[in-house]
Design an enzyme around this catalytic site. Structure first.
Site, mmCIF file in Angstrom:
data_model
loop_
_atom_site.group_PDB
_atom_site.id
_atom_site.type_symbol
_atom_site.label_atom_id
_atom_site.label_comp_id
_atom_site.label_asym_id
_atom_site.label_seq_id
_atom_site.Cartn_x
_atom_site.Cartn_y
_atom_site.Cartn_z
ATOM 1 C CG ASP A 296 -2.217 -0.618 1.062
ATOM 2 O OD1 ASP A 296 -2.344 -1.389 0.092
ATOM 3 O OD2 ASP A 296 -3.127 -0.374 1.879
ATOM 4 C CG ASP B 276 5.310 4.347 9.368
ATOM 5 O OD1 ASP B 276 5.224 3.550 8.420
ATOM 6 O OD2 ASP B 276 4.370 5.086 9.733
ATOM 7 C CB CYS C 75 -0.063 4.336 9.697
ATOM 8 S SG CYS C 75 1.229 3.166 9.346
HETATM 9 O O1 KQY Z 1 1.415 3.057 6.669
HETATM 10 C C1 KQY Z 1 0.880 4.130 6.604
HETATM 11 N N1 KQY Z 1 1.531 5.202 6.997
HETATM 12 C C2 KQY Z 1 -0.453 4.313 6.009
HETATM 13 C C3 KQY Z 1 -0.998 3.144 5.358
HETATM 14 C C4 KQY Z 1 -2.107 3.548 4.467
HETATM 15 C C5 KQY Z 1 -2.731 2.452 3.779
HETATM 16 C C6 KQY Z 1 -3.904 2.890 3.002
HETATM 17 N N2 KQY Z 1 -4.709 1.817 2.607
#
Ligand code: KQY
Length: 378
Positions: A219, A225, A365
């Site tokens: 993704d 991170d 996230c």
């Molecule tokens: O890992 C992230 N910082 C965000 C992941 C977002 C995935 C959206 N489907």
């Protein structure tokens, strides 16, 4: 207020996550083509994360007009819930990167202590490669947060998500080539030009490039991170597996080699602490069936390896909020390692974090810290 020029020119730097926070910002999940069963399970876990963080620092949760009342009713009173539109709820990536000026110079036109970088965003890869097709509301999240906090804003045309960078607050940035050099982000810029932007905006002097992120982190194209973060200056935590048959092994060994053969901005060799990944974990038929696959979001397929990592934790004021995946052996090991690495923090494991990883990310996230002035100089 819109700022001209780059933050470093004004004396700003991005603080490390362990530096003091005035609050933490989060969104609220709802889109049914990414969060299974209309987000009901994920909302419970977001509420657990917000509640855990709120024991250490103030938390603001932003929810859409349709979800404000539901979010308010699921969150404790001490958490502020405000209305904000968004396409999804990954505030690490759509929120501002708030930078701080360490300047003590008093002039006629003093530099505000804090300002925010409002990065460009394209849903992790644009219309052909990203997670969804319309990110117009996500593009406004950072701006709105800065406006609410009356913080000056540095607009940035570079496409960059907060989850793709980690800093030590002392001049070093960690990132991955897989993400930042991906043709689906800033194809017109060379590696050197991207480094120059990071230096000018984050106030850093050195970028450490890991080739790839976590195996299966498709993704985000390998956000740092999920793979590696600073625990303190000179020390990093690295997602690891001892299983040589796991494709993660190659990613981890490669990253280990890069980190152990470099120095940080201050010329220190880096100590590497391994944090074993859980599983491997895979999306079940039932979980995939709970996602409405007719939307404009990337399909969620049963059998997909989940990008699950304990490196995706949040450092609050005195607390470490870390995912737990229901894999007892590695869940316990993560708590043990993090408690040793952060002896002055209380480590809080969040059960059910699998619900967040099903949608492509984890605790780091979905959170965004707002730095505070250290109490000693406040
Ligand atoms: O890992 C992230 N910082 C965000 C992941 C977002 C995935 C959206 N489907």
């Amino acid at each position: 207020m819109e700022m001209k020029g780059a933050p470093a020119l004004h004396g700003y730097r991005m603080p490390a996550e362990w530096e003091p926070h005035s609050q933490c910002w989060m969104g609220w999940p709802e889109r049914p083509d990414n969060w299974r069963d209309n987000g009901v399970h994920a909302q419970k876990v977001f509420a657990k994360v917000a509640t855990a963080i709120s024991k250490f620092e103030p938390v603001t949760v932003c929810a859409s007009a349709a979800q404000w009342e539901n979010a308010r009713s699921q969150l404790p009173e001490n958490i502020r819930v405000i209305e904000m539109s968004m396409n999804d709820s990954w505030f690490r990536d759509t929120g501002p990167t708030i930078v701080v000026s360490d300047s003590t110079v008093t002039t006629d036109a003093p530099v505000p202590k804090f300002a925010g970088i409002d990065w460009n965003f394209n849903s992790w890869g644009g219309v052909d490669d990203g997670c969804y097709q319309d990110w117009s509301l996500d593009l406004l999240v950072a701006w709105k947060i800065l406006a609410i906090e009356r913080l000056p804003r540095f607009p940035q045309s570079l496409i960059l998500e907060g989850g793709s960078i980690h800093v030590d607050g002392e001049g070093t940035c960690l990132t991955t080539e897989e993400c930042l050099l991906n043709k689906n982000r800033n194809p017109h810029l060379s590696k050197e030009q991207i480094e120059d932007e990071l230096k000018a905006y984050l106030g850093i002097r050195k970028v450490i490039w890991l080739p790839r992120g976590l195996y299966g982190d498709d993704d985000t194209n390998g956000h740092i991170d999920n793979m590696c973060c600073f625990a303190k200056p000179g020390v990093v935590l690295l997602s690891w597996t001892d299983d040589e048959t796991d494709p993660q092994y190659e990613h981890s060994v490669e990253a280990f080699s890069v980190v152990s053969n470099t120095t940080d901005a201050k010329g220190r060799k880096l100590e590497i602490i391994k944090l074993h990944v859980p599983g491997p974990l895979y999306m079940t038929d039932e979980e995939a069936a709970g996602v409405i696959q007719v939307g404009e979001a990337k399909p969620r397929l049963a059998g997909t390896r989940l990008a699950a990592s304990y490196v995706n934790f949040y450092i609050a004021n005195g607390g470490i909020i870390t995912p737990q995946f229901g894999d007892k052996k590695w869940d316990d090991e993560a708590i043990r390692v993090l408690s040793k690495v952060f002896p002055n923090h209380e480590v809080v494991g969040i059960e059910g974090a699998r619900e967040i990883v099903l949608a492509g990310g984890n605790i780091h996230c979905i959170t965004q810290q707002q730095p505070a002035i250290p109490t000693a100089i406040a």
